[in-house]
Design a protein around this motif. Structure first.
Motif, PDB file in Angstrom:
ATOM      1  N   PRO A  74       0.913  -1.212  -0.015  1.00 51.68           N
ATOM      2  CA  PRO A  74      -0.109   0.040  -0.053  1.00 51.68           C
ATOM      3  C   PRO A  74       0.830   1.260  -0.064  1.00 51.68           C
ATOM      4  O   PRO A  74       0.478   2.313  -0.352  1.00 51.68           O
ATOM      5  CB  PRO A  74      -0.869   0.001   1.283  1.00 51.68           C
ATOM      6  CG  PRO A  74      -0.905  -1.545   1.835  1.00 51.68           C
ATOM      7  CD  PRO A  74       0.693  -2.157   1.123  1.00 51.68           C
ATOM      8  N   ASN A  75       2.084   1.178   0.459  1.00 45.32           N
ATOM      9  CA  ASN A  75       3.113   2.584   0.366  1.00 45.32           C
ATOM     10  C   ASN A  75       3.622   2.644  -0.835  1.00 45.32           C
ATOM     11  O   ASN A  75       4.390   3.816  -0.887  1.00 45.32           O
ATOM     12  CB  ASN A  75       4.065   2.224   1.571  1.00 45.32           C
ATOM     13  CG  ASN A  75       3.326   2.062   2.996  1.00 45.32           C
ATOM     14  OD1 ASN A  75       3.029   3.428   3.487  1.00 45.32           O
ATOM     15  ND2 ASN A  75       3.328   1.182   3.659  1.00 45.32           N
ATOM     16  N   ASP A  76       3.338   1.783  -1.764  1.00 42.24           N
ATOM     17  CA  ASP A  76       4.265   1.868  -2.815  1.00 42.24           C
ATOM     18  C   ASP A  76       3.200   2.507  -3.936  1.00 42.24           C
ATOM     19  O   ASP A  76       2.546   2.005  -4.654  1.00 42.24           O
ATOM     20  CB  ASP A  76       4.910   0.225  -3.445  1.00 42.24           C
ATOM     21  CG  ASP A  76       5.507   0.548  -4.967  1.00 42.24           C
ATOM     22  OD1 ASP A  76       5.402   1.555  -5.326  1.00 42.24           O
ATOM     23  OD2 ASP A  76       5.832  -0.577  -5.209  1.00 42.24           O
ATOM     24  N   ALA A  77       3.266   3.894  -3.820  1.00 35.99           N
ATOM     25  CA  ALA A  77       2.452   4.686  -4.641  1.00 35.99           C
ATOM     26  C   ALA A  77       2.253   4.196  -6.171  1.00 35.99           C
ATOM     27  O   ALA A  77       1.231   4.188  -6.621  1.00 35.99           O
ATOM     28  CB  ALA A  77       2.580   6.044  -4.370  1.00 35.99           C
ATOM     29  N   PRO A  78       3.583   4.401  -6.682  1.00 31.96           N
ATOM     30  CA  PRO A  78       3.282   4.130  -8.106  1.00 31.96           C
ATOM     31  C   PRO A  78       2.573   2.707  -8.460  1.00 31.96           C
ATOM     32  O   PRO A  78       1.919   2.565  -9.503  1.00 31.96           O
ATOM     33  CB  PRO A  78       4.805   3.986  -8.603  1.00 31.96           C
ATOM     34  CG  PRO A  78       5.282   4.880  -7.564  1.00 31.96           C
ATOM     35  CD  PRO A  78       4.770   4.537  -6.363  1.00 31.96           C
ATOM     36  N   ALA A  79       3.079   1.725  -7.691  1.00 32.00           N
ATOM     37  CA  ALA A  79       2.364   0.389  -7.886  1.00 32.00           C
ATOM     38  C   ALA A  79       0.754   0.378  -7.667  1.00 32.00           C
ATOM     39  O   ALA A  79      -0.090  -0.335  -8.337  1.00 32.00           O
ATOM     40  CB  ALA A  79       2.775  -0.726  -7.093  1.00 32.00           C
ATOM     41  N   VAL A  80       0.339   1.045  -6.578  1.00 33.07           N
ATOM     42  CA  VAL A  80      -0.928   1.081  -6.194  1.00 33.07           C
ATOM     43  C   VAL A  80      -1.733   1.979  -7.397  1.00 33.07           C
ATOM     44  O   VAL A  80      -2.794   1.587  -7.733  1.00 33.07           O
ATOM     45  CB  VAL A  80      -1.378   1.713  -4.948  1.00 33.07           C
ATOM     46  CG1 VAL A  80      -2.740   2.195  -4.673  1.00 33.07           C
ATOM     47  CG2 VAL A  80      -0.714   1.181  -3.806  1.00 33.07           C
ATOM     48  N   VAL A  96      -3.995   4.458   4.033  1.00 33.97           N
ATOM     49  CA  VAL A  96      -2.708   4.843   3.135  1.00 33.97           C
ATOM     50  C   VAL A  96      -2.947   4.946   1.641  1.00 33.97           C
ATOM     51  O   VAL A  96      -2.359   5.671   1.078  1.00 33.97           O
ATOM     52  CB  VAL A  96      -1.690   3.460   3.632  1.00 33.97           C
ATOM     53  CG1 VAL A  96      -0.424   3.867   2.813  1.00 33.97           C
ATOM     54  CG2 VAL A  96      -1.455   3.666   5.201  1.00 33.97           C
ATOM     55  N   ILE A  97      -3.685   4.115   1.107  1.00 32.73           N
ATOM     56  CA  ILE A  97      -4.140   4.072  -0.097  1.00 32.73           C
ATOM     57  C   ILE A  97      -4.713   5.036  -0.766  1.00 32.73           C
ATOM     58  O   ILE A  97      -4.779   5.746  -1.631  1.00 32.73           O
ATOM     59  CB  ILE A  97      -4.844   2.638  -0.726  1.00 32.73           C
ATOM     60  CG1 ILE A  97      -3.963   1.642  -1.001  1.00 32.73           C
ATOM     61  CG2 ILE A  97      -5.735   2.829  -1.752  1.00 32.73           C
ATOM     62  CD1 ILE A  97      -4.296   0.264  -1.074  1.00 32.73           C
ATOM     63  N   GLU A 111      -3.521  10.322  -7.254  1.00 35.67           N
ATOM     64  CA  GLU A 111      -3.984   9.838  -8.558  1.00 35.67           C
ATOM     65  C   GLU A 111      -5.172   8.713  -8.404  1.00 35.67           C
ATOM     66  O   GLU A 111      -5.881   8.488  -9.078  1.00 35.67           O
ATOM     67  CB  GLU A 111      -2.873   8.912  -9.396  1.00 35.67           C
ATOM     68  CG  GLU A 111      -1.992   9.930  -9.814  1.00 35.67           C
ATOM     69  CD  GLU A 111      -0.925  10.407  -9.020  1.00 35.67           C
ATOM     70  OE1 GLU A 111      -1.090  10.173  -7.777  1.00 35.67           O
ATOM     71  OE2 GLU A 111       0.013  11.296  -9.589  1.00 35.67           O
ATOM     72  N   VAL A 112      -5.184   7.986  -7.121  1.00 33.72           N
ATOM     73  CA  VAL A 112      -6.236   7.326  -6.674  1.00 33.72           C
ATOM     74  C   VAL A 112      -7.450   7.751  -6.381  1.00 33.72           C
ATOM     75  O   VAL A 112      -8.553   7.390  -6.996  1.00 33.72           O
ATOM     76  CB  VAL A 112      -5.682   6.400  -5.423  1.00 33.72           C
ATOM     77  CG1 VAL A 112      -6.993   5.724  -4.873  1.00 33.72           C
ATOM     78  CG2 VAL A 112      -4.615   5.320  -5.959  1.00 33.72           C
ATOM     79  N   ARG A 113      -7.249   9.035  -5.852  1.00 39.49           N
ATOM     80  CA  ARG A 113      -8.403   9.814  -5.654  1.00 39.49           C
ATOM     81  C   ARG A 113      -8.966  10.422  -6.796  1.00 39.49           C
ATOM     82  O   ARG A 113     -10.349  10.387  -6.809  1.00 39.49           O
ATOM     83  CB  ARG A 113      -8.078  11.043  -4.588  1.00 39.49           C
ATOM     84  CG  ARG A 113      -7.563  10.475  -3.209  1.00 39.49           C
ATOM     85  CD  ARG A 113      -7.582  11.485  -2.199  1.00 39.49           C
ATOM     86  NE  ARG A 113      -9.000  11.938  -1.753  1.00 39.49           N
ATOM     87  CZ  ARG A 113      -9.711  10.841  -0.794  1.00 39.49           C
ATOM     88  NH1 ARG A 113      -9.198   9.830  -0.211  1.00 39.49           N
ATOM     89  NH2 ARG A 113     -10.945  11.149  -0.832  1.00 39.49           N
ATOM     90  N   GLU A 114      -8.372  10.748  -7.719  1.00 39.29           N
ATOM     91  CA  GLU A 114      -8.885  11.280  -9.028  1.00 39.29           C
ATOM     92  C   GLU A 114      -9.707  10.209  -9.727  1.00 39.29           C
ATOM     93  O   GLU A 114     -10.717  10.364 -10.291  1.00 39.29           O
ATOM     94  CB  GLU A 114      -7.584  11.724  -9.889  1.00 39.29           C
ATOM     95  CG  GLU A 114      -7.029  12.971  -9.625  1.00 39.29           C
ATOM     96  CD  GLU A 114      -5.884  13.404 -10.092  1.00 39.29           C
ATOM     97  OE1 GLU A 114      -5.027  14.480  -9.669  1.00 39.29           O
ATOM     98  OE2 GLU A 114      -5.433  12.707 -11.009  1.00 39.29           O
TER      99      GLU A 114
END
Ligand code: CDP
Ligand code: CDP
Length: 223
Positions: free
Chosen positions: A53-59, A103-104, A109-112
Motif C-alpha cells: 500500500p505504501n508503494d504509490a506508483p504500484a498502487v 494509506v491507499i 491519482e487514486v483519488r482522481e
C-alpha cells in the motif's frame, strides 16, 4: 418535492455516516453511494495482488487496471460492491483491509480515479453520498452538506459492537488504534483531507440515536 439532486455526508469513522445515509436514502428515495467502499475495494485488490500500500506508483498502476462497481438496490436498500466483476461486499470490511485503506486513499491519482467514478455514478440522479471529501471535493455545490461527528470513545464503542455482532474477531484496543490512526491520516493528508467546513451542517451524534440523527438530517434537507 423540489429536492435538488445531491446530499453530501462527511465525517470520521464510526460517526454514523453509512447507517444514516442509507436510512435517509430509503426515506427520501435517493440513490445511495458509499464512497469508502470504493477505497476499500482497491485496498482489497492490493492485498490480493501483494502490492505494498505504501508503494504509490504500484498502487496507481493497479487502480488503472481495476474495475469497481457499486450497485445500489433502492427497493432492498442494499449495496453490492464488485471488484473486477466479483462480489466483495463482505470482504472489504475485514480488519486487515481497513488497516491499509487510509494509506491507499492518500494517493492523489487514486483519488482522481475514485472521484471520477463517484461523479459518474451520481450523474443524473438524486443521490446521497458519504465519505470524507464529498462536500469539499466531489460535490462542492451539493444541495445540502452534513458533517457527522462523535467523541472518539463513542465511535470506537460503536465499531467494536458492530464487529462483534458480525462475528468478526477484534479487540477493543485494536479498534481504537485503527480509528485513531485513520482519523489522523485522513485529516492530515495533503489531498482532500477530511475537514469540517462552515457550509456543512454539523451534528455531534455522541448522545443521539440513529433515528434522531436521521430525523435531524431529513428536517434540514426539507427546510
Ligand atoms: O466505515 P468507515 O468509516 O470505517 O470507513 P469508510 O467510510 O469505509 O472509509 C474507509 C477509508 O476510506 C477512510 O478511512 C478513508 O481513508 C478512505 N476514504 C476517503 O479517503 N475518502 C472518502 N470519500 C471515503 C473514504
Ligand atoms: O459510516 P460510519 O463509519 O460513519 O458509521 P456507521 O458504520 O454508520 O456506524 C457505525 C456503527 O455505529 C453502526 O453499527 C451503527 O449502527 C452505530 N451507530 C449508533 O449506534 N448510533 C448512531 N447515532 C450512529 C451509528
Amino acid at each position: 418535492t423540489d429536492l435538488k439532486p445531491i446530499v453530501a455526508i462527511d465525517g470520521p469513522a464510526g460517526s454514523g455516516k453509512s447507517t444514516v445515509a442509507r436510512a435517509v436514502a430509503r426515506k427520501l428515495g435517493l440513490f445511495y453511494i458509499d464512497t469508502g467502499a470504493m477505497y476499500r475495494a482497491l485496498a482489497l485488490k492490493a492485498r490480493q495482488e501483494a502490492v505494498d500500500p505504501n508503494d504509490a506508483p504500484a498502487v496507481i498502476a493497479l487502480a488503472r487496471h481495476t474495475r469497481i462497481d457499486l450497485s445500489y438496490d433502492p427497493r432492498e436498500g442494499t449495496l453490492r460492491v464488485d471488484l473486477d466483476g466479483r462480489d466483495v461486499s463482505q470482504d472489504i470490511r475485514r480488519p486487515e483491509i481497513t488497516e491499509h485503506v487510509s494509506v491507499i486513499a492518500k494517493i492523489k491519482e487514486v483519488r482522481e480515479i475514485m472521484v471520477g467514478l463517484q461523479r459518474s455514478l451520481a450523474e443524473g440522479r438524486r443521490a446521497i453520498l458519504e465519505g470524507r471529501d464529498i462536500g469539499t471535493v466531489v460535490f462542492p455545490d451539493a444541495y445540502k452538506k452534513f458533517f457527522l461527528d462523535a467523541a472518539c470513545e463513542e465511535r470506537v464503542r460503536r465499531r467494536y459492537l458492530e464487529m462483534k455482532e458480525k462475528n468478526i474477531p477484534v479487540e477493543q484496543q485494536g479498534v481504537q488504534n485503527d480509528i485513531e490512526t485513520r482519523d489522523r491520516i485522513d485529516s492530515t493528508r495533503a489531498c482532500a483531507p477530511l475537514r469540517r467546513t462552515p457550509d456543512a451542517v454539523y451534528i455531534d451524534t455522541t448522545r443521539m440515536t440513529i433515528d434522531e440523527v436521521v430525523a435531524a438530517v431529513i428536517a434540514e434537507i426539507n427546510r
